[in-house]
Enzyme design. Sequence first.
Site, mmCIF file in Angstrom:
data_model
loop_
_atom_site.group_PDB
_atom_site.id
_atom_site.type_symbol
_atom_site.label_atom_id
_atom_site.label_comp_id
_atom_site.label_asym_id
_atom_site.label_seq_id
_atom_site.Cartn_x
_atom_site.Cartn_y
_atom_site.Cartn_z
ATOM 1 N N ASP A 73 -6.531 -9.132 4.762
ATOM 2 C CA ASP A 73 -6.745 -9.255 3.582
ATOM 3 C C ASP A 73 -8.379 -11.115 3.690
ATOM 4 O OD1 ASP A 73 -5.856 -7.556 2.573
ATOM 5 O OD2 ASP A 73 -4.313 -8.895 1.370
ATOM 6 N N ASN A 148 -9.708 -13.585 -5.684
ATOM 7 C CA ASN A 148 -8.174 -13.642 -5.353
ATOM 8 C C ASN A 148 -8.062 -14.930 -6.146
ATOM 9 O OD1 ASN A 148 -7.312 -11.572 -3.935
ATOM 10 N ND2 ASN A 148 -5.771 -13.316 -2.026
#
Length: 293
Positions: A73, A148
């Site tokens: 990620d 994020n």
Amino acid sequence: MKIAIFGQAFNSNTEEALVVILHYLNNREGVSVFLIAEFNEKIQEKKPSEFNFTKITDTLDPSFDLLISIGGDGTILRAVTYVHDLNIPVIGVNTGRLGFLATIQNQLIIPSLDAIFNKAYRISERHLLVIDTFPKVSAFDTYNFALNEIAVSRKNTTSMISVETRLNDEYLTSYWSDGLIVSTPTGSTGYSLSCGGPVITPDTNSLVITPISPHNLSARPLVVKDSTEVKLKVNGREDNFLVSLDSRITTLSNETIITIKKAPFTIKMIELLEESFLDTLRKKLLWGEDKRN
């Protein structure tokens, strides 16, 4: 079709995935493949002659049709800095650990690429955050966005900091803590989750504000509309604090006022039809794991 490939590291797992991807793409007509220069440098350090036939690019432009990220990620978060507002779809091959955004395992690369070329996928629009500061900080001139989260935290001290927080210019509270996270729905399964924040589905129009180790039992994560402007002012025993945009970290003075809001663009994540966010929750985070089920 014009495809770019990116990775942050080059190890045996990455090499295995890259070989399969390049062999597949180079055998398809009308496909041009480019390695992003930053990734190519990592490759040349380990295998300086094996991948020299591939085209190299320093940047992306709207002519690219797809970006393939090879890694975890964190690699996708880095890849997003190349995509920015170009609307280039992104898909991740997971050679890392958890792989919440990078969902394709090495053994599924070929059927996944088949699905992409057959247009058997859907696009998940992921919202981002942008940061502004007063006074202006040059570190954010180019990359002022995060997929994020944007987080502030203490620096060079074990003492707590106070994070004065305003929502749409209305005072909320001052968090006495190690810091504060402002997260997107995509980031809700990352840093915010590990600090006690809720999981939010990616299509939700919201942000979550999560204190980091707050010294107050009433300090809880707060979910707000994603149109909310969040303004932060840090105070502490040290003169500086840290601010992170995903994995990119900068030191700011306590005199700096931070403003965080939703970015005016999105990132297009490719999801294969047999995948879903809920399925990923069960597989990656063992959501609802119970032997009775």
